[in-house]
Structure formats: C-alpha cells, structure tokens
Scaffold this motif. Structure first.
Motif, short mmCIF file in Angstrom:
data_model
loop_
_atom_site.label_atom_id
_atom_site.label_comp_id
_atom_site.label_asym_id
_atom_site.label_seq_id
_atom_site.Cartn_x
_atom_site.Cartn_y
_atom_site.Cartn_z
N GLY A 228 -32.80 9.82 23.13
CA GLY A 228 -33.72 10.83 22.61
C GLY A 228 -33.76 10.86 21.10
O GLY A 228 -34.84 10.92 20.48
N GLN A 229 -32.59 10.76 20.47
CA GLN A 229 -32.53 10.85 19.00
C GLN A 229 -33.05 9.57 18.33
O GLN A 229 -33.41 9.60 17.16
CB GLN A 229 -31.11 11.15 18.54
N ARG A 230 -33.12 8.48 19.07
CA ARG A 230 -33.75 7.26 18.52
C ARG A 230 -35.22 7.51 18.23
O ARG A 230 -35.80 6.89 17.33
CB ARG A 230 -33.59 6.12 19.54
N GLN A 231 -35.83 8.44 18.97
CA GLN A 231 -37.25 8.77 18.80
C GLN A 231 -37.47 9.94 17.84
O GLN A 231 -38.60 10.24 17.49
CB GLN A 231 -37.87 9.12 20.15
N ASN A 232 -36.37 10.59 17.45
CA ASN A 232 -36.47 11.79 16.62
C ASN A 232 -36.46 11.38 15.15
O ASN A 232 -35.43 11.36 14.48
CB ASN A 232 -35.29 12.73 16.92
N VAL A 233 -37.63 11.06 14.61
CA VAL A 233 -37.74 10.53 13.25
C VAL A 233 -38.65 11.42 12.40
O VAL A 233 -39.44 12.20 12.93
CB VAL A 233 -38.31 9.08 13.27
N GLY A 234 -38.48 11.28 11.09
CA GLY A 234 -39.37 11.98 10.17
C GLY A 234 -38.69 13.03 9.31
O GLY A 234 -39.21 13.40 8.25
#
Length: 300
Positions: A172-178
């Motif tokens: 999940g955190q691999r997709q949590n960007v920005g």
C-alpha cells in the motif's frame, strides 16, 4: 546495478529490526497491549513534536501540496495513509503477542511468510515483474517455510496474521506518493494512537511504575519504530515492494541467530536447513546487487 541510498535504507531498517527482541524480551512480564499502548503513544508524541516544532516549513509545504491535489488524489492518499496506520497497529500487537507469549522463533516465522506474501501481492497488485532468478528465490523461500511449518503448525495462524498485515502495508505504501514520508508516518502513528486510545482505560493493566519500562519503551519507540519505519517509507520511493519483501528476511534471520545464541531456544536440523535456504534465497533474489558490479567489470 547501482547500489542506491534507497536500497541501503531498506537494508539498514531491516537490520535494526533484527535486534528488536533484545529490547522487547525484557518486557515479557508486561501485557502485550500495554507494551503496544505505550509504544504507539510515545511515538505519536515524539513525532508530533518533531513535525510541529522542528519541521514547520515542511508541514506547511505539504499541506499546500495536499490542497492542490485533485479530489481523487487526496482521497487515495488519505485512504492509503489511514489504512497504513491500521495495518501497523494490527501488525505490532500480534508481533508483540507472539514474541512474548509464543516464542521468538514463532515471531521470526511470521516474517518468513511475509516476504513471500509481499512479493506475490506486489506481482498481482502493482504488476512488479520478477526475473527467473527472483522467482527461484521465491520458490526457495516457500520451501523453507514448508520445512518450518512441519514443526510449528500451531503457530502458523499467528504467523499468517502478522505477515499479512505488514505485507499489505508495504504494498500500500509503495503507492502512497506525493507527500513527505516522515509526515505520512507521523499521521499514521497519530491515527494508530487514536485507534488505541479508547481501549486503554479498559484493557490497560495499570500505569507501570518501573523506570526501566519507560526507558525500554523510549528505545523501542525511537530506535525500533520511528527510525526503521521512516527508512522503509524512504526506500519505497525507489525500491520495489517485492525487493523490500525479500530484504525483510534479514529480520527473521537475525532473530533466529539471537534466539539460538542469546536466548538459547532449542533448535533442530530441519530449522537449520530451512534458514539456510532463506539465506540462499536472499542472495539469489538480490544477485544483481551482489554480483552486478563484477559482471560489469568483466563485460568492460
């Protein structure tokens, strides 16, 4: 392949976690929930102070960035951040319970299953491709877990819960960007504290009076929680979830060595064979990092 600072951050974070049992085992007389309560509460206070007083500029910049995101982006980041906080809370509780009330090796087994779960989930969810060498490493890992499961069948249910919670967190955190990674982790820890707060008056066994308890909790909060988790999130900016999953094997390998030589837990040849396969799987999975420079030199 270049050995990047992100890869190094992943290695260091999992190496730090490998020593976690040394700080956690002395607290075995305390309830698992009490250890979890104080670990999370201390982390929340420490990280809030750092973010509000030491990183004010970063906080303001990220609030502006978040406001400028589209509604869909804001929703995605919010869901991933808060669900990450929930998964961390679940992972910590079950890990502490297994470590202190089952065995150190049982806790290690959970993190033997976790890399396999992470790699497979990342393959299907994030479409992370694996080479033949990496699939070979996954198969070696599966074989090692099968060997260990024969002598630890009663512990499998606990291990699967611990493993699944952190595997889904990594993916999940691999997709949590920005947004700033430390700020994301701060929000997750505060959310975790808010989740636990209503349960504290009911399930806490009283306020500990020993100074040693609080000293160990501070060590656990800073050294074994904030630092490695931040390194994990930092590494996930460039390191794939599947690679992070396999590197996670460093943790149980170190736990196994500590359980054997420091806590003197019993061991058999099946366990020796299984952990040897795990070590081999780490080398095979990361062969590009380990042997890449040599191949480049030969090619040149």
């Amino acid at each position: 392949m270049k050995f990047s600072k992100y890869y190094l951050a992943a290695l260091v974070s999992f190496t730090i976690w490998g020593f976690f049992s040394l700080a956690l085992k002395p607290l075995h007389d305390y309830a698992s929930l009490d250890i979890l309560f104080y670990r999370v509460f201390f982390c929340a206070v420490i990280m809030s102070v750092i973010s509000l007083l030491g990183r004010t500029k970063v906080l303001k910049e990220n609030i502006t960035i978040f406001k400028n995101f589209s509604p869909g982006q804001r929703q995605k980041i919010t869901v991933l951040t808060l669900s990450g906080g929930f998964l961390l809370t679940a992972n910590w509780f079950f890990f502490i319970y297994v470590m202190n009330h089952i065995s150190v090796k049982a806790a290690s087994f959970a993190y033997l299953v976790c890399p396999i779960m992470t790699t497979v989930i990342a393959f299907f969810v994030l479409d992370e491709k694996l080479s033949k060498w990496q699939w070979t490493a996954v198969l070696l890992s599966v074989l090692s877990c099968m060997l260990l499961s024969f002598s630890n069948i009663a512990d499998i249910a606990y291990s699967l819960i611990v493993a699944a919670s952190y595997a889904f967190y990594l993916v999940g955190q691999r997709q949590n960007v920005g947004l700033d990674k430390f700020l994301i982790l701060t929000v997750q820890i505060i959310f975790s504290a808010l989740l636990l707060l209503p349960f504290y008056p009911v399930y806490s066994e009283g306020v500990p009076t020993e100074l040693s308890f609080y000293a160990l909790i501070v060590v656990i909060a800073v050294v074994f929680t904030i630092l490695p988790l931040f390194m994990n999130l930092y590494a996930l900016q460039k390191v794939r979830s599947s690679t992070m999953g396999i590197l996670l094997y460093i943790n149980p390998l170190m736990n196994f060595v500590i359980a054997l030589f420091y806590f003197h837990e019993p061991i058999n040849m099946v366990q020796v064979a299984a952990y040897s396969l795990i070590l081999l799987s780490i080398i095979v999975f990361n062969e590009k990092y380990i042997f890449g420079r040599r191949r480049n030199v030969i090619a040149g």
